[in-house]
Scaffold this motif. Sequence first.
Motif, PDB file in Angstrom:
ATOM      1  N   MET A  15       0.863  -1.182   0.000  1.00 57.54           N
ATOM      2  CA  MET A  15       0.000   0.000   0.000  1.00 57.54           C
ATOM      3  C   MET A  15       0.898   1.230   0.000  1.00 57.54           C
ATOM      4  SD  MET A  15      -3.176  -1.014   0.040  1.00 57.54           S
ATOM      5  CE  MET A  15      -4.096   0.373   0.637  1.00 57.54           C
ATOM      6  N   VAL A  16       0.573   2.180  -0.870  1.00 59.36           N
ATOM      7  CA  VAL A  16       1.339   3.414  -0.977  1.00 59.36           C
ATOM      8  C   VAL A  16       0.396   4.578  -0.708  1.00 59.36           C
ATOM      9  CG1 VAL A  16       2.693   4.881  -2.523  1.00 59.36           C
ATOM     10  CG2 VAL A  16       2.894   2.385  -2.675  1.00 59.36           C
ATOM     11  N   MET A  17       0.816   5.478   0.170  1.00 56.73           N
ATOM     12  CA  MET A  17       0.021   6.664   0.470  1.00 56.73           C
ATOM     13  C   MET A  17       0.517   7.806  -0.415  1.00 56.73           C
ATOM     14  SD  MET A  17      -0.285   8.900   3.992  1.00 56.73           S
ATOM     15  CE  MET A  17      -0.842   7.535   4.988  1.00 56.73           C
ATOM     16  N   ILE A  18      -0.416   8.501  -1.069  1.00 50.76           N
ATOM     17  CA  ILE A  18      -0.054   9.675  -1.853  1.00 50.76           C
ATOM     18  C   ILE A  18      -0.948  10.830  -1.413  1.00 50.76           C
ATOM     19  CG2 ILE A  18       0.807   8.382  -3.831  1.00 50.76           C
ATOM     20  CD1 ILE A  18      -1.832   8.997  -5.251  1.00 50.76           C
ATOM     21  N   GLY A  19      -0.440  12.036  -1.532  1.00 47.49           N
ATOM     22  CA  GLY A  19      -1.241  13.195  -1.168  1.00 47.49           C
ATOM     23  C   GLY A  19      -0.629  14.476  -1.697  1.00 47.49           C
ATOM     24  N   HIS A  20      -1.466  15.459  -1.913  1.00 47.88           N
ATOM     25  CA  HIS A  20      -1.034  16.770  -2.389  1.00 47.88           C
ATOM     26  C   HIS A  20      -1.600  17.849  -1.465  1.00 47.88           C
ATOM     27  CE1 HIS A  20      -0.087  20.152  -4.955  1.00 47.88           C
ATOM     28  NE2 HIS A  20      -1.365  20.504  -4.917  1.00 47.88           N
ATOM     29  N   SER A  21      -0.775  18.814  -1.124  1.00 47.83           N
ATOM     30  CA  SER A  21      -1.164  19.977  -0.344  1.00 47.83           C
ATOM     31  C   SER A  21      -1.744  19.548   1.009  1.00 47.83           C
ATOM     32  CB  SER A  21      -2.138  20.851  -1.136  1.00 47.83           C
ATOM     33  OG  SER A  21      -2.328  22.084  -0.495  1.00 47.83           O
ATOM     34  N   MET A  22      -3.015  19.814   1.259  1.00 49.01           N
ATOM     35  CA  MET A  22      -3.607  19.435   2.545  1.00 49.01           C
ATOM     36  C   MET A  22      -3.624  17.923   2.699  1.00 49.01           C
ATOM     37  SD  MET A  22      -4.824  20.029   5.476  1.00 49.01           S
ATOM     38  CE  MET A  22      -5.334  21.711   5.679  1.00 49.01           C
ATOM     39  N   GLY A  23      -3.823  17.179   1.599  1.00 43.40           N
ATOM     40  CA  GLY A  23      -3.767  15.719   1.657  1.00 43.40           C
ATOM     41  C   GLY A  23      -2.390  15.227   2.079  1.00 43.40           C
ATOM     42  N   GLY A  24      -1.351  15.915   1.615  1.00 40.15           N
ATOM     43  CA  GLY A  24       0.005  15.590   2.042  1.00 40.15           C
ATOM     44  C   GLY A  24       0.217  15.886   3.510  1.00 40.15           C
ATOM     45  N   HIS A  25      -0.359  16.976   3.971  1.00 36.83           N
ATOM     46  CA  HIS A  25      -0.266  17.336   5.393  1.00 36.83           C
ATOM     47  C   HIS A  25      -0.923  16.261   6.261  1.00 36.83           C
ATOM     48  CE1 HIS A  25      -0.270  20.040   8.915  1.00 36.83           C
ATOM     49  NE2 HIS A  25      -1.425  19.457   9.169  1.00 36.83           N
ATOM     50  N   VAL A  26      -2.130  15.882   5.882  1.00 36.95           N
ATOM     51  CA  VAL A  26      -2.849  14.850   6.636  1.00 36.95           C
ATOM     52  C   VAL A  26      -2.074  13.535   6.605  1.00 36.95           C
ATOM     53  CG1 VAL A  26      -4.980  13.485   6.728  1.00 36.95           C
ATOM     54  CG2 VAL A  26      -5.105  15.945   6.326  1.00 36.95           C
ATOM     55  N   GLY A  27      -1.519  13.194   5.444  1.00 36.84           N
ATOM     56  CA  GLY A  27      -0.722  11.975   5.343  1.00 36.84           C
ATOM     57  C   GLY A  27       0.505  12.006   6.244  1.00 36.84           C
ATOM     58  N   LEU A  28       1.208  13.128   6.277  1.00 41.12           N
ATOM     59  CA  LEU A  28       2.370  13.256   7.155  1.00 41.12           C
ATOM     60  C   LEU A  28       1.972  13.151   8.622  1.00 41.12           C
ATOM     61  CD1 LEU A  28       4.346  16.101   5.356  1.00 41.12           C
ATOM     62  CD2 LEU A  28       5.076  13.726   5.648  1.00 41.12           C
ATOM     63  N   SER A  40       3.716   0.775   2.631  1.00 39.89           N
ATOM     64  CA  SER A  40       5.086   0.423   2.260  1.00 39.89           C
ATOM     65  C   SER A  40       5.878   1.650   1.846  1.00 39.89           C
ATOM     66  CB  SER A  40       5.075  -0.573   1.096  1.00 39.89           C
ATOM     67  OG  SER A  40       4.385  -1.734   1.466  1.00 39.89           O
ATOM     68  N   ALA A  41       5.182   2.679   1.376  1.00 45.41           N
ATOM     69  CA  ALA A  41       5.830   3.895   0.915  1.00 45.41           C
ATOM     70  C   ALA A  41       4.822   5.041   0.938  1.00 45.41           C
ATOM     71  CB  ALA A  41       6.364   3.709  -0.506  1.00 45.41           C
ATOM     72  N   ALA A  42       5.343   6.244   0.840  1.00 44.98           N
ATOM     73  CA  ALA A  42       4.486   7.427   0.775  1.00 44.98           C
ATOM     74  C   ALA A  42       5.138   8.449  -0.135  1.00 44.98           C
ATOM     75  CB  ALA A  42       4.276   8.012   2.168  1.00 44.98           C
ATOM     76  N   ALA A  43       4.316   9.205  -0.860  1.00 50.34           N
ATOM     77  CA  ALA A  43       4.809  10.277  -1.723  1.00 50.34           C
ATOM     78  C   ALA A  43       3.858  11.455  -1.616  1.00 50.34           C
ATOM     79  CB  ALA A  43       4.898   9.796  -3.174  1.00 50.34           C
ATOM     80  N   PHE A  44       4.415  12.619  -1.333  1.00 51.45           N
ATOM     81  CA  PHE A  44       3.595  13.815  -1.173  1.00 51.45           C
ATOM     82  C   PHE A  44       4.139  14.925  -2.062  1.00 51.45           C
ATOM     83  CE2 PHE A  44       3.637  11.755   3.088  1.00 51.45           C
ATOM     84  CZ  PHE A  44       2.347  11.256   3.027  1.00 51.45           C
ATOM     85  N   SER A  45       3.245  15.651  -2.701  1.00 54.08           N
ATOM     86  CA  SER A  45       3.662  16.821  -3.476  1.00 54.08           C
ATOM     87  C   SER A  45       3.139  18.064  -2.772  1.00 54.08           C
ATOM     88  CB  SER A  45       3.141  16.750  -4.914  1.00 54.08           C
ATOM     89  OG  SER A  45       1.732  16.757  -4.948  1.00 54.08           O
ATOM     90  N   ALA A  46       4.038  18.972  -2.492  1.00 50.91           N
ATOM     91  CA  ALA A  46       3.724  20.244  -1.846  1.00 50.91           C
ATOM     92  C   ALA A  46       2.842  20.076  -0.603  1.00 50.91           C
ATOM     93  CB  ALA A  46       3.069  21.194  -2.844  1.00 50.91           C
ATOM     94  N   PRO A  47       3.254  19.237   0.356  1.00 55.14           N
ATOM     95  CA  PRO A  47       2.427  19.110   1.559  1.00 55.14           C
ATOM     96  C   PRO A  47       2.374  20.438   2.313  1.00 55.14           C
ATOM     97  CG  PRO A  47       4.544  18.060   1.905  1.00 55.14           C
ATOM     98  CD  PRO A  47       4.487  18.462   0.459  1.00 55.14           C
ATOM     99  N   MET A  48       1.208  20.761   2.860  1.00 55.60           N
ATOM    100  CA  MET A  48       1.067  22.010   3.603  1.00 55.60           C
ATOM    101  C   MET A  48       1.814  21.888   4.924  1.00 55.60           C
ATOM    102  SD  MET A  48      -2.271  24.031   5.005  1.00 55.60           S
ATOM    103  CE  MET A  48      -2.264  23.289   6.620  1.00 55.60           C
ATOM    104  N   LEU A  49       2.906  22.628   5.057  1.00 56.47           N
ATOM    105  CA  LEU A  49       3.703  22.617   6.277  1.00 56.47           C
ATOM    106  C   LEU A  49       3.515  23.902   7.078  1.00 56.47           C
ATOM    107  CD1 LEU A  49       6.997  21.150   4.804  1.00 56.47           C
ATOM    108  CD2 LEU A  49       5.118  19.927   5.936  1.00 56.47           C
ATOM    109  N   ARG A  50       2.998  24.918   6.428  1.00 53.51           N
ATOM    110  CA  ARG A  50       2.790  26.208   7.076  1.00 53.51           C
ATOM    111  C   ARG A  50       1.806  26.998   6.232  1.00 53.51           C
ATOM    112  NH1 ARG A  50       5.456  29.862   4.018  1.00 53.51           N
ATOM    113  NH2 ARG A  50       7.098  29.091   2.665  1.00 53.51           N
ATOM    114  N   ILE A  51       1.351  28.114   6.765  1.00 55.52           N
ATOM    115  CA  ILE A  51       0.509  29.029   6.004  1.00 55.52           C
ATOM    116  C   ILE A  51       1.388  30.237   5.682  1.00 55.52           C
ATOM    117  CG2 ILE A  51      -1.569  30.453   6.035  1.00 55.52           C
ATOM    118  CD1 ILE A  51      -2.789  28.383   7.937  1.00 55.52           C
TER     119      ILE A  51
END
Length: 138
Positions: A15-28, A40-51
């Motif tokens: 199973m691989v977790m993927i997410g973008h922006s807020m989805g990446g934040h939630v995944g992290l 087994s792995a995760a990939a995030f594009s532009a996870p929201m780390l701050r405003i």
Amino acid sequence: IKPASMHPTVGRIPMVMIGHSMGGHVGLRYLAEKQNKIFSAAAFSAPMLRIAQLDAVPFFLQRGITSLFQAVKDSYAVGASDWGPTPRADPPGVGDFSSDPARDALHRAWFETYPYLRVGGPTWKWVHEAVKSCAALA
């Protein structure tokens, strides 16, 4: 998730977790807080780390200010409002929503055809919770 990761003849599949922006934040946040072996792995594009708009404000003030403003029920953050076609008035592929004209036109068509997909801008409550969540992730 676990039942979905079982193949009838192969057994457990990765199973691989993927997410973008807020989805990446939630995944992290999920990966940081949960101790499990589902993914087994995760990939995030532009996870929201701050405003970014709040960068000039020290964190302790961010929480205080957003806490004060979020106490006003259902109030939008500065510059935000209900959904409307005006912010998407640029020609397709120009502006903040997409650099791809075909994708931008498709998104516009979705929102015009299916009003229940529309979302407005952030509320102070959302901003307050996002500030807290970014701090927890940091």
